[in-house]
Design a protein around this motif. Structure first.
Motif, PDB file in Angstrom:
ATOM      1  N   GLN A 132       0.848  -1.201   0.000  1.00 40.00           N
ATOM      2  CA  GLN A 132       0.000   0.000   0.000  1.00 40.00           C
ATOM      3  C   GLN A 132       0.892   1.264   0.000  1.00 40.00           C
ATOM      4  O   GLN A 132       0.629   2.231  -0.698  1.00 40.00           O
ATOM      5  CB  GLN A 132      -0.824  -0.023   1.278  1.00 40.00           C
ATOM      6  N   CYS A 135       2.296   1.657  -3.516  1.00 40.60           N
ATOM      7  CA  CYS A 135       1.287   2.173  -4.460  1.00 40.60           C
ATOM      8  C   CYS A 135       0.996   3.643  -4.183  1.00 40.60           C
ATOM      9  O   CYS A 135       0.809   4.434  -5.115  1.00 40.60           O
ATOM     10  CB  CYS A 135       0.001   1.357  -4.369  1.00 40.60           C
ATOM     11  N   VAL A 140       0.848   9.014 -10.495  1.00 39.89           N
ATOM     12  CA  VAL A 140       0.091   8.541 -11.668  1.00 39.89           C
ATOM     13  C   VAL A 140       1.009   8.678 -12.894  1.00 39.89           C
ATOM     14  O   VAL A 140       1.687   9.694 -13.059  1.00 39.89           O
ATOM     15  CB  VAL A 140      -1.207   9.354 -11.849  1.00 39.89           C
ATOM     16  N   THR A 171      -4.502  -9.097  -8.567  1.00 39.36           N
ATOM     17  CA  THR A 171      -5.213  -8.188  -7.654  1.00 39.36           C
ATOM     18  C   THR A 171      -4.291  -7.054  -7.203  1.00 39.36           C
ATOM     19  O   THR A 171      -4.701  -5.888  -7.160  1.00 39.36           O
ATOM     20  CB  THR A 171      -5.723  -8.978  -6.415  1.00 39.36           C
ATOM     21  N   LYS A 174      -4.097  -4.201  -9.711  1.00 40.18           N
ATOM     22  CA  LYS A 174      -5.284  -3.409 -10.092  1.00 40.18           C
ATOM     23  C   LYS A 174      -4.882  -1.952  -9.893  1.00 40.18           C
ATOM     24  O   LYS A 174      -4.230  -1.603  -8.922  1.00 40.18           O
ATOM     25  CB  LYS A 174      -6.463  -3.768  -9.189  1.00 40.18           C
ATOM     26  N   GLY A 175      -5.263  -1.100 -10.812  1.00 43.91           N
ATOM     27  CA  GLY A 175      -4.817   0.295 -10.703  1.00 43.91           C
ATOM     28  C   GLY A 175      -3.528   0.533 -11.479  1.00 43.91           C
ATOM     29  O   GLY A 175      -2.991   1.640 -11.502  1.00 43.91           O
ATOM     30  N   PHE A 176      -3.018  -0.531 -12.099  1.00 43.20           N
ATOM     31  CA  PHE A 176      -1.825  -0.420 -12.945  1.00 43.20           C
ATOM     32  C   PHE A 176      -2.145  -0.994 -14.332  1.00 43.20           C
ATOM     33  O   PHE A 176      -2.943  -1.929 -14.442  1.00 43.20           O
ATOM     34  CB  PHE A 176      -0.672  -1.246 -12.378  1.00 43.20           C
ATOM     35  N   GLU A 177      -1.479  -0.445 -15.331  1.00 39.08           N
ATOM     36  CA  GLU A 177      -1.492  -1.094 -16.641  1.00 39.08           C
ATOM     37  C   GLU A 177      -0.222  -1.955 -16.696  1.00 39.08           C
ATOM     38  O   GLU A 177       0.894  -1.434 -16.536  1.00 39.08           O
ATOM     39  CB  GLU A 177      -1.440  -0.003 -17.733  1.00 39.08           C
ATOM     40  N   LYS A 207       1.252   3.009 -13.287  1.00 43.71           N
ATOM     41  CA  LYS A 207       0.085   3.418 -12.488  1.00 43.71           C
ATOM     42  C   LYS A 207      -0.848   4.264 -13.337  1.00 43.71           C
ATOM     43  O   LYS A 207      -0.417   5.206 -14.000  1.00 43.71           O
ATOM     44  CB  LYS A 207       0.561   4.190 -11.259  1.00 43.71           C
TER      45      LYS A 207
END
Ligand SMILES: C[S@@+](CC[C@H](N)C(=O)[O-])C[C@H]1O[C@@H](n2cnc3c(N)ncnc32)[C@H](O)[C@@H]1O
Length: 208
Positions: A132, A135, A140, A171, A174-177, A207
């Motif tokens: 966390q 991330c 971004v 999982t 998620k929130g990343f390409e 991100k």
């Protein structure tokens, strides 16, 4: 791609000889992929990176060489000492070494967080908090590069290390390409003559 040198070392000790054996090796393919991806983008990004579990700096040096500043984190004094004593560390390198466990590290906002073969050494109880933190620190458009270990790795029953299924990795990302993803499974004999099954996820993700 598996880091066979690793199998000589029990987690958390004897890192000094690991650094001696691997420190001068070329940077990992994951960090190269991430740095190249930034260079292909037209807008000059905010060039600050963190290298988590930097060891003696095989990736840190490459990130610095590409003109980034680096926040280098490792819990081993030998790693930080070795990194700061490297002859190829540019005199004007913008590097901030931090002797710290991931759980306690201070992370500035970064465009790149690199963690090569190092995050699996985070204990499972701390991993969600550390992830966390990672991330949260990536801006971004910034990237994560590094490795996670899979649940079929021979070491999966080692206490104090974290392993993931492919679904769990999905999982986490998620929130990343996801730009680069290789799931490696390989059988090999370790330098001590033991058969080892490697299960490694090699990742670069942006991100969004
Ligand atoms: C296998 S080495 C990888 C070093 C380097 N990234 C490379 O690719 O060669 C793992 C590194 O993670 C560091 N490490 C292990 N657990 C850690 C923790 N909880 N917090 C910070 N660093 C840790 C070790 O000291 C070691 O330098």
């Amino acid at each position: 791609m598996a880091d066979k040198t690793l199998s000589k070392y029990k987690s958390g000790n004897d890192w000094a000889s690991y650094y001696e054996n691997t420190g001068q090796r070329p940077p990992r393919s994951t960090v190269i992929y991430a740095l190249d991806a930034f260079e292909r983008e037209e807008t000059p990004e905010f060039l600050r990176a963190a290298d988590l579990g930097c060891g003696s700096g095989r990736d840190t040096i490459e990130i610095l060489r590409r003109g980034w500043s680096v926040h280098a984190v490792d819990s081993s004094p030998d790693a930080i000492k070795g990194l700061m004593a490297r002859e190829d560390l540019p005199e004007d390198a913008e590097i901030e070494p931090q002797l710290s466990r991931y759980e306690d590290m201070r992370l500035p906002g970064c465009s790149l967080i690199n963690a090569a073969f190092s995050l699996p050494l985070c204990p499972p109880i701390a991993f969600p908090y550390v992830w966390q933190k990672i991330c949260g620190a990536i801006r971004v458009g910034g990237r994560f590069s590094g490795q996670l270990y899979g649940d079929r790795d021979s070491w999966a029953d080692r206490a104090g290390m974290t392993f993931h299924t492919a679904g769990e990795v999905e999982t986490l990302l998620k929130g990343f390409e996801v730009e680069y993803f290789i799931e490696e499974e390989e059988e090999s004999v370790t330098p001590r003559g033991n058969l080892k099954h490697w299960h490694i996820f090699h990742i670069v993700a942006k991100k969004i």
